[in-house]
Structure formats: C-alpha cells, structure tokens
Scaffold this motif. Structure first.
Motif, PDB file in Angstrom:
ATOM      1  N   VAL A  30      10.086  16.856  -3.109  1.00 38.22           N
ATOM      2  CA  VAL A  30       9.200  15.875  -2.483  1.00 38.22           C
ATOM      3  C   VAL A  30       9.577  15.549  -1.038  1.00 38.22           C
ATOM      4  O   VAL A  30       8.737  15.145  -0.242  1.00 38.22           O
ATOM      5  N   CYS A  31      10.848  15.711  -0.668  1.00 35.44           N
ATOM      6  CA  CYS A  31      11.235  15.383   0.714  1.00 35.44           C
ATOM      7  C   CYS A  31      12.329  16.338   1.185  1.00 35.44           C
ATOM      8  O   CYS A  31      12.878  17.104   0.394  1.00 35.44           O
ATOM      9  N   GLU A  32      12.619  16.275   2.492  1.00 37.57           N
ATOM     10  CA  GLU A  32      13.669  17.154   3.044  1.00 37.57           C
ATOM     11  C   GLU A  32      15.005  16.431   3.125  1.00 37.57           C
ATOM     12  O   GLU A  32      16.053  17.057   3.208  1.00 37.57           O
ATOM     13  N   ALA A  75      13.367   6.636   8.529  1.00 40.71           N
ATOM     14  CA  ALA A  75      12.899   7.028   7.184  1.00 40.71           C
ATOM     15  C   ALA A  75      11.401   6.778   7.047  1.00 40.71           C
ATOM     16  O   ALA A  75      10.840   5.896   7.688  1.00 40.71           O
ATOM     17  N   ASP A  76      10.769   7.567   6.190  1.00 44.93           N
ATOM     18  CA  ASP A  76       9.349   7.343   5.885  1.00 44.93           C
ATOM     19  C   ASP A  76       9.206   6.268   4.809  1.00 44.93           C
ATOM     20  O   ASP A  76       8.268   5.483   4.840  1.00 44.93           O
ATOM     21  N   ILE A 248       2.100   9.110  -0.909  1.00 45.67           N
ATOM     22  CA  ILE A 248       2.335   8.602   0.456  1.00 45.67           C
ATOM     23  C   ILE A 248       2.660   9.763   1.398  1.00 45.67           C
ATOM     24  O   ILE A 248       1.980   9.980   2.402  1.00 45.67           O
ATOM     25  N   LEU A 249       3.697  10.533   1.048  1.00 45.27           N
ATOM     26  CA  LEU A 249       4.162  11.588   1.960  1.00 45.27           C
ATOM     27  C   LEU A 249       3.120  12.694   2.130  1.00 45.27           C
ATOM     28  O   LEU A 249       3.047  13.330   3.182  1.00 45.27           O
ATOM     29  N   ASN A 282      -0.231   5.767   5.128  1.00 46.28           N
ATOM     30  CA  ASN A 282      -0.097   4.408   5.659  1.00 46.28           C
ATOM     31  C   ASN A 282       0.258   3.396   4.569  1.00 46.28           C
ATOM     32  O   ASN A 282       0.308   2.206   4.828  1.00 46.28           O
ATOM     33  N   GLY A 283       0.455   3.874   3.349  1.00 44.10           N
ATOM     34  CA  GLY A 283       0.746   2.969   2.236  1.00 44.10           C
ATOM     35  C   GLY A 283      -0.543   2.730   1.469  1.00 44.10           C
ATOM     36  O   GLY A 283      -1.167   3.668   0.979  1.00 44.10           O
ATOM     37  N   ILE A 284      -0.950   1.457   1.412  1.00 46.03           N
ATOM     38  CA  ILE A 284      -2.193   1.141   0.708  1.00 46.03           C
ATOM     39  C   ILE A 284      -3.336   1.245   1.703  1.00 46.03           C
ATOM     40  O   ILE A 284      -3.505   0.396   2.571  1.00 46.03           O
TER      41      ILE A 284
END
Ligand code: NAD
Length: 315
Positions: A30-32, A75-76, A248-249, A282-284
């Motif tokens: 899911v992430c790096e 961080a994201d 989100i990502l 952007n979240g929600i």
C-alpha cells in the motif's frame, strides 16, 4: 497530501491493532515508506525488524523503520492505533478517559512536525477519539477520520451474503452511528444488487425480518464475542484500516463508512459518527447522506446524542 510521489504512512501505536494494520499494508503493497512510533520504543524497533525480515518474501519493496514524530512532516497519513485495549466486560465508552490523555501526547507533536496530511484513527471509542484528534490538531475536519463503522459494515455484508447466499460484494448495506452499542442498520437502505432487502422479506419465504434483526445484533455484539474468546480484536480492524488507507492513497472516491464530522448532514452538528462517505486523497471528499425513514432518523439522533454526551462528559 505530501508533495513527493512516495506514499508514506506513519503508524503511532505498534500494538496488536497497529501491527495487524502494518502487516496488511506490507502484504497489500500500500505504501513505499512506513514509520513505526510507540511510547515503547523498543517494541517499535522490534516490530520494524520483524517486518523488514519479511521483505524478501514481499511482492515489492518498502522502507520500514522505527521513527519519531519529526518523521510525520512529509507523511501522507498518520494512523493512530495507540491506547489501551478494551477489557472483557468493559464498554468502549469506559475507555474514553484513559485514551484521551494518550492522544494529547501524540497529536501535539504530530502537528508540531508540520504534518499536512490526513489523520486516520482506530483507537476506541473511535468516534470520540477522532473528534479529540480534530480538536487537538485544528485540522480541516475533512482531513480527520476514524475507522468508524467500516469494520461493522464489512461484518454485516459478510453475514448478509451468507444468509442470502450471494457474494457480499453484491450486498449494499451499512452500519451507521456510533462504533459501539448504539450503532444500527438502516434496513430501508439495504440492497441486494438493486433489490431492497426488505422487499425480499415480503416476497420470499426464505428471508425474514427476524433473522435480519438477529444479524444486526450479531454485528453489534461481534467485538464483545471476539474479546471474550481471544481477549482482543485486531485482524479485521487492521484490514479495515488498510482499505481506508488504499482509498486515500489511491484517490479512489470509494464509499466507506468512516467516522466523520457532521456539519448539518442528517440534521446533526458537533459530532463525529460512522456514516457512508466518499473517500479520496483529500480525506473525506463528501458525506453521502442516505435517506433514513423516521424510525432510523430517530435511532441516528439517539446515537449522536450518546456520542455528544460522552464527549462533553470527558471535558
Ligand atoms: P495494544 O495494547 O496491543 O497496543 C497499544 C499500543 O499503544 C501499545 O504498543 C502501547 O505501547 C501504545 N501506546 C500507549 N500509549 C502511547 C503513547 N502515548 N504514544 C504512543 N504509543 C502509545 O492495544 P490494541 O489491541 O492494539 O488496541 C489499540 C486500540 O485500538 C484500542 O483502543 C482498541 O480498543 C482499539 N480497537 C479499535 C477497533 C475499531 O474498530 N476501531 C477495533 C479493535 C481495537
């Protein structure tokens, strides 16, 4: 979102829930970059080592290390799973006072780092802890969300899928309100593909409202049952948190029932509660307001009142 192309998640709280989430992030690529923070630094270091030793078997590379709050700056997502687990017989709201103190020691240094991403909260009572995170951070409420009833909704879809003998992915139904005792299923908005499930009760002898009510009760009591059997719940919530993180990502605009601040939706203000939301980078992006009948609207108002009262009691 951070400016770099690299997807970076900081996890605060490397206990059972946090590490189930971390393990799932690694396995689903899911992430790096994944940073682990815990008040117990040794624990975070041990967990980072353990995950790193699995990298040779993973499908892609990931930079995983035990870090500090300064690592939140670019961080994201900062995911908070720190706190104390629910004890047998203890309600989620009993946990509130113990966990509220922990959050100040986390959210303050995260915001001080210059963090400009999205807060994602799992700690219980999650709706209230998410509201505390919002209040402490001063962030736009669309960038502060909790796992809410995402896991409860997954449990509901699974049980309905079994009962109706269909793939849960074709079941569209939600658990809304508090992630806890006052949560409920608005059956008027439950569908099998495009067919209302309440209509199935009228037209089929195999589907009855009594069993649907039992299923809702099973969902509501699931955490208590698991805690009684194995002391804590963590795999399911780790996967639910991963699903939200991917939405989100990946800038997915996916609908998930997360804990979001209501600003007039369903006639409610000053409360975070689990509702279907469109989630993106952007979240929600937006709260999707579903049509509740009068009885459901009353149940939702009751659930929100409980959440508002316990937040007020704590202050
Ligand atoms: P755990 O005890 O295994 O882990 C908690 C971790 O938080 C520990 O590693 C502890 O050292 C750390 N911690 C405590 N204070 C800290 C601080 N000030 N700063 C940084 N780290 C700190 O507990 P768990 O089983 O992982 O549960 C964590 C939380 O998740 C609990 O509140 C639990 O109720 C909640 N939970 C939520 C859901 C949900 O659906 N939202 C589901 C299951 C559990």
């Amino acid at each position: 979102m951070a400016k770099s192309e690299k997807r970076k998640v900081v996890l605060v709280g490397t206990g059972m829930v946090g590490m189930s989430y971390a393990y799932c992030l690694l396995n689903q690529n899911v992430c790096e970059e994944l940073v682990l923070i815990d008040v117990d630094k040794k624990r975070a270091e041990g967990e980072a080592m353990d995950l790193n030793h699995g990298l040779a078997f993973a499908s892609s590379n990931m930079r995983i290390y035990a870090g500090g709050y300064r690592d939140c700056q670019d961080a994201d997502i900062v995911a908070i799973c720190a706190g104390v687990a629910q004890q047998p017989g203890e309600t989620r709201l009993d946990l509130l006072k113990r966990n509220a103190k922990v959050f100040k020691s986390i959210v303050d240094p995260v915001t001080a780092s210059g963090f400009n991403g999205i807060f994602l909260v799992a700690t219980n009572p999650v709706d209230i802890m998410t509201r505390i995170t919002y209040a402490l951070s001063g962030f736009n409420p669309r960038r502060v969300l909790g796992s809410g009833t995402a896991l409860d909704t997954a449990r509901l879809r699974y049980l309905l899928g079994e009962y109706l003998n269909v793939d849960p992915r074709n079941v569209h139904a939600y658990v809304i309100g508090e992630h806890g005792d006052s949560e409920f299923v608005p059956w008027s908005q439950a569908f099998l593909a495009t067919k209302p499930i309440t209509e199935l009760c009228d037209s089929s002898e195999d589907v009855c409202m009594d069993r649907l009510s039992e299923i809702a009760a099973e969902v509501q009591g699931a955490a208590y049952k698991i805690i009684e059997a194995k002391k804590a719940t963590y795999y399911g919530i780790g996967m639910a948190m991963t699903r939200i993180t991917k939405a989100i990502l990946g800038d997915e605009n996916s609908v998930l029932t997360v804990s979001a601040m209501l600003r007039g939706e369903y006639g409610q203000t000053d409360v975070f509660a689990g509702v279907p939301c469109i989630i993106n980078r952007n979240g929600i992006q937006r709260i999707l307001e579903i049509s509740l009948n009068e009885e459901e609207q009353q149940k939702f108002e009751d659930s929100c009142r409980i959440l508002r009262d316990s937040y007020d009691q704590m202050r």
